[in-house]
Design a protein around this motif. Structure first.
Motif, PDB file in Angstrom:
ATOM      1  N   LYS A  38       0.648  -1.322  -0.192  1.00 61.36           N
ATOM      2  CA  LYS A  38       0.079  -0.215   0.245  1.00 61.36           C
ATOM      3  C   LYS A  38       0.946   1.319   0.017  1.00 61.36           C
ATOM      4  O   LYS A  38       0.361   2.079  -0.603  1.00 61.36           O
ATOM      5  CB  LYS A  38      -1.025   0.060   1.064  1.00 61.36           C
ATOM      6  CG  LYS A  38      -2.075  -1.206   1.263  1.00 61.36           C
ATOM      7  CD  LYS A  38      -2.962  -0.945   0.256  1.00 61.36           C
ATOM      8  CE  LYS A  38      -4.273  -1.832   0.131  1.00 61.36           C
ATOM      9  NZ  LYS A  38      -5.150  -1.695  -0.680  1.00 61.36           N
ATOM     10  N   LEU A  39       2.029   1.381   0.750  1.00 63.54           N
ATOM     11  CA  LEU A  39       2.734   2.526   0.950  1.00 63.54           C
ATOM     12  C   LEU A  39       3.673   2.721  -0.166  1.00 63.54           C
ATOM     13  O   LEU A  39       4.266   3.866  -0.153  1.00 63.54           O
ATOM     14  CB  LEU A  39       3.401   2.321   2.384  1.00 63.54           C
ATOM     15  CG  LEU A  39       2.082   2.691   3.266  1.00 63.54           C
ATOM     16  CD1 LEU A  39       2.719   2.872   4.810  1.00 63.54           C
ATOM     17  CD2 LEU A  39       1.380   3.895   2.965  1.00 63.54           C
ATOM     18  N   ASP A  91       5.474   3.819  -3.424  1.00 65.06           N
ATOM     19  CA  ASP A  91       4.949   5.009  -4.215  1.00 65.06           C
ATOM     20  C   ASP A  91       3.715   5.562  -3.959  1.00 65.06           C
ATOM     21  O   ASP A  91       3.011   6.117  -4.600  1.00 65.06           O
ATOM     22  CB  ASP A  91       4.454   4.156  -5.728  1.00 65.06           C
ATOM     23  CG  ASP A  91       5.873   3.412  -6.542  1.00 65.06           C
ATOM     24  OD1 ASP A  91       7.097   4.030  -6.304  1.00 65.06           O
ATOM     25  OD2 ASP A  91       5.970   2.796  -7.178  1.00 65.06           O
ATOM     26  N   TYR A  92       3.478   5.663  -2.487  1.00 60.72           N
ATOM     27  CA  TYR A  92       2.554   6.541  -2.058  1.00 60.72           C
ATOM     28  C   TYR A  92       3.023   7.813  -1.534  1.00 60.72           C
ATOM     29  O   TYR A  92       4.141   8.049  -1.255  1.00 60.72           O
ATOM     30  CB  TYR A  92       1.982   5.876  -0.582  1.00 60.72           C
ATOM     31  CG  TYR A  92       1.060   6.417   0.272  1.00 60.72           C
ATOM     32  CD1 TYR A  92      -0.151   6.217  -0.035  1.00 60.72           C
ATOM     33  CD2 TYR A  92       1.489   7.201   1.369  1.00 60.72           C
ATOM     34  CE1 TYR A  92      -1.361   6.933   0.440  1.00 60.72           C
ATOM     35  CE2 TYR A  92       0.512   7.893   1.986  1.00 60.72           C
ATOM     36  CZ  TYR A  92      -0.770   7.771   1.693  1.00 60.72           C
ATOM     37  OH  TYR A  92      -1.867   8.411   2.571  1.00 60.72           O
ATOM     38  N   SER A  93       1.896   8.835  -1.930  1.00 62.57           N
ATOM     39  CA  SER A  93       2.533  10.105  -1.735  1.00 62.57           C
ATOM     40  C   SER A  93       2.192  10.645  -0.311  1.00 62.57           C
ATOM     41  O   SER A  93       1.003  10.437   0.096  1.00 62.57           O
ATOM     42  CB  SER A  93       1.785  11.099  -2.651  1.00 62.57           C
ATOM     43  OG  SER A  93       2.115  12.396  -2.548  1.00 62.57           O
ATOM     44  N   PHE A  94       3.345  11.022   0.431  1.00 63.32           N
ATOM     45  CA  PHE A  94       3.146  11.233   1.674  1.00 63.32           C
ATOM     46  C   PHE A  94       3.718  12.441   1.946  1.00 63.32           C
ATOM     47  O   PHE A  94       5.096  12.768   1.547  1.00 63.32           O
ATOM     48  CB  PHE A  94       3.791  10.107   2.605  1.00 63.32           C
ATOM     49  CG  PHE A  94       3.847  10.488   4.264  1.00 63.32           C
ATOM     50  CD1 PHE A  94       2.730  10.491   5.035  1.00 63.32           C
ATOM     51  CD2 PHE A  94       5.134  10.681   4.879  1.00 63.32           C
ATOM     52  CE1 PHE A  94       2.797  10.554   6.284  1.00 63.32           C
ATOM     53  CE2 PHE A  94       5.213  10.864   6.083  1.00 63.32           C
ATOM     54  CZ  PHE A  94       3.881  10.975   6.877  1.00 63.32           C
ATOM     55  N   THR A 145       7.069  10.954  -2.791  1.00 67.16           N
ATOM     56  CA  THR A 145       6.467   9.629  -3.037  1.00 67.16           C
ATOM     57  C   THR A 145       7.340   8.660  -2.282  1.00 67.16           C
ATOM     58  O   THR A 145       8.664   8.806  -2.517  1.00 67.16           O
ATOM     59  CB  THR A 145       6.710   9.206  -4.720  1.00 67.16           C
ATOM     60  OG1 THR A 145       5.972  10.293  -5.070  1.00 67.16           O
ATOM     61  CG2 THR A 145       6.309   8.135  -5.075  1.00 67.16           C
TER      62      THR A 145
END
Length: 154
Positions: free
Chosen positions: A123-124, A126-129, A133
């Motif tokens: 889920k995380l 390449d997740y934008s936080f 990224t």
């Protein structure tokens, strides 16, 4: 501890002002002391919900350590723990700092339950936080690095 003191002080001042408005014959210092006492009692009776509380229990099942790259430089351990905590129990978060400057380097490690770590990687990665990224992978251990250098499998 300092945050609690400041909150108690602010609430006590506001409480004293409110008490003084409803009982103008009551001296202001008595209203202030009453506010401090009431606020202190409230803080003692309400359990602390901080995620960094020292008595928080560690997860004791199978764990995995994740490498988390491309973190925002201003992020704190607590924020990362909350993010990964959505997928399972988190035992620890270590954000790497430069030894000379003390500034964060933009990556770190999260130790958490194995099942949660698997979910978090999916889920995380390449997740934008916080406008960055994230790159989330299983962290390499020193044993696996030694095997890579010698070309042998364990």
């Amino acid at each position: 501890m300092q945050k609690s003191f400041l909150i108690i002080l602010i609430v006590a001042i506001v409480g004293a002002f409110v008490l003084f408005q409803f009982a103008p014959t009551l001296p202001a210092y008595i209203a202030f002391v009453a506010g401090v006492i009431v606020t202190s009692l409230i803080f003692k009776l309400v359990p602390e919900t901080s995620s960094s509380h020292a008595t928080e229990e560690q997860y004791v099942g199978p764990t995995m350590t994740l490498y988390v790259g491309n973190l925002p430089y201003r992020v704190h351990e607590g924020e990362v723990k909350v993010l990964f905590g959505e997928f399972g129990p988190v035992n620890s978060v270590r954000l790497v700092r430069d030894r000379k400057t003390g500034r964060r380097k933009g990556f770190g490690f999260v130790e958490m339950s194995e099942s949660g770590a698997q979910k978090a990687m999916v889920k995380l990665n390449d997740y934008s936080f916080q406008e960055r990224t994230l790159k989330v992978r299983e962290a390499k251990t020193q044993d696996s690095e030694a095997a890579d250098r010698t070309g042998t499998d364990e």
